[in-house]
Design an enzyme around this catalytic site. Structure first.
Site, PDB file in Angstrom:
ATOM      1  N   GLU A  41       8.604  -4.293  -3.686  1.00  9.78           N
ATOM      2  CA  GLU A  41       7.420  -5.228  -3.815  1.00  9.78           C
ATOM      3  C   GLU A  41       6.701  -5.920  -4.890  1.00  9.78           C
ATOM      4  OE1 GLU A  41       3.104  -2.506  -4.641  1.00  9.78           O
ATOM      5  OE2 GLU A  41       4.888  -1.435  -5.416  1.00  9.78           O
ATOM      6  N   GLU A  86      -3.736   3.933  -2.926  1.00 10.36           N
ATOM      7  CA  GLU A  86      -2.877   3.979  -4.501  1.00 10.36           C
ATOM      8  C   GLU A  86      -4.711   3.405  -5.407  1.00 10.36           C
ATOM      9  OE1 GLU A  86       1.123   3.340  -5.423  1.00 10.36           O
ATOM     10  OE2 GLU A  86      -0.095   1.456  -5.865  1.00 10.36           O
TER      11      GLU A  86
END
EC number: 5.3.1.22
Length: 282
Positions: free
Chosen positions: A153, A252
């Site tokens: 990520e 998130e």
């Protein structure tokens, strides 16, 4: 055209509840059938297994251990000299997942980590990339034995993590191309991508074949997707759906305000038969 699937990040949502098992139930009550989390390693895996089954949710994503947060670690995948620590952390993540009794294919975010303090990014880049590729290759072999997928990520270095090694989808794509492992994929957090590069529509189209997981939050506050900000999530989620994205979309974000979970319940609502999505709080 398959509808998008959403999961709640229980490291960010329902934080009034100190126990992750309770958060699983809160996520289920909010309509989620899957959850993700950063680190669950302080929780008893058998207790989580019982809570997961009782709540009827699946855990679809966790991170590898970050290392020593108090000493400045935030992942170890690309950090020279910490290869043995990375491997031990990966093995712990895999065993932890197996002990929680997973049922669905699971993804593990293989955290790259920070450029060492006081180091010039450009001077250490080649060594850190070499370490990252070595660790990712090892992880790919370990995860393939359990039918799991690894993710890398990019995290923005303008606001959130100035020293993070992996900070753009372009860099991640180059690393994945060099690696050449089918079960190591790209994790797209639109919050980070927008801050670092913008151009989200074209980047989604370009990198969709590499993407194994998506996370969402508004920019710049990293709050609910329906809060004020730069991003039009009806458009972005509709784009993912139209392009045929089949993975999960992880929620998130930092909820605005406080209060019990029922006051900030989150749901994904499809508007009739259209491909437009609205992620909202109620």
């Amino acid at each position: 055209m398959a509808p998008l699937r959403f999961c709640a990040n229980v490291s960010w949502l329902f934080t009034e509840l100190p126990d992750f098992g309770q958060r699983l139930h809160a996520a289920a009550a909010a309509g989620f059938r899957a959850v993700e989390a950063a680190w669950l390693y302080d929780s008893d895996p058998l207790e989580l297994q019982r809570a997961r089954r009782a709540a009827g949710v699946e855990v679809v994503l966790i991170n590898t251990p970050p290392g020593d947060l108090d000493r400045g670690d935030l992942g170890l995948g690309a950090v020279p000299g910490r290869e043995a620590d990375f491997r031990r952390g990966l093995d712990l993540a895999v065993q932890y997942v197996l002990m929680t009794g997973r049922r669905s294919p699971l993804r593990i975010h293989l955290m790259a980590g920070r450029v060492p303090a006081g180091s010039d990014r450009t001077l250490v880049y080649r060594d850190m990339e070499a370490v990252f590729l070595q660790n990712l290759s090892y992880a790919a072999d370990v995860l393939s034995k359990e039918g799991m997928t690894g993710l890398i990520e990019p995290i923005n270095t303008r606001i959130t993590e100035p020293r993070y090694f992996l900070d753009s989808p372009h860099q991640a794509s180059e690393i994945l191309e060099k690696l050449g492992k089918e079960n190591i994929r790209l994790q797209m957090d639109v919050f980070h991508w927008q801050i670092m590069d913008g151009n989200l529509t074209e980047n989604i189209r370009k990198y969709l074949p590499l993407i194994g997981h998506v996370q969402i939050a508004q920019v710049p506050g990293r709050n609910e997707p329906d809060s004020d900000g730069e991003l039009d999530f009806r458009y972005l989620l509709g784009t993912l759906e139209r392009l045929g994205y089949r993975g999960y979309v992880g929620c998130e974000y930092k909820p605005r305000g406080q209060g019990p979970p029922r006051t900030r319940r989150m749901s994904a609502v499809r508007r009739g038969n259209s491909s437009r999505w609205l992620v909202r709080t109620t």
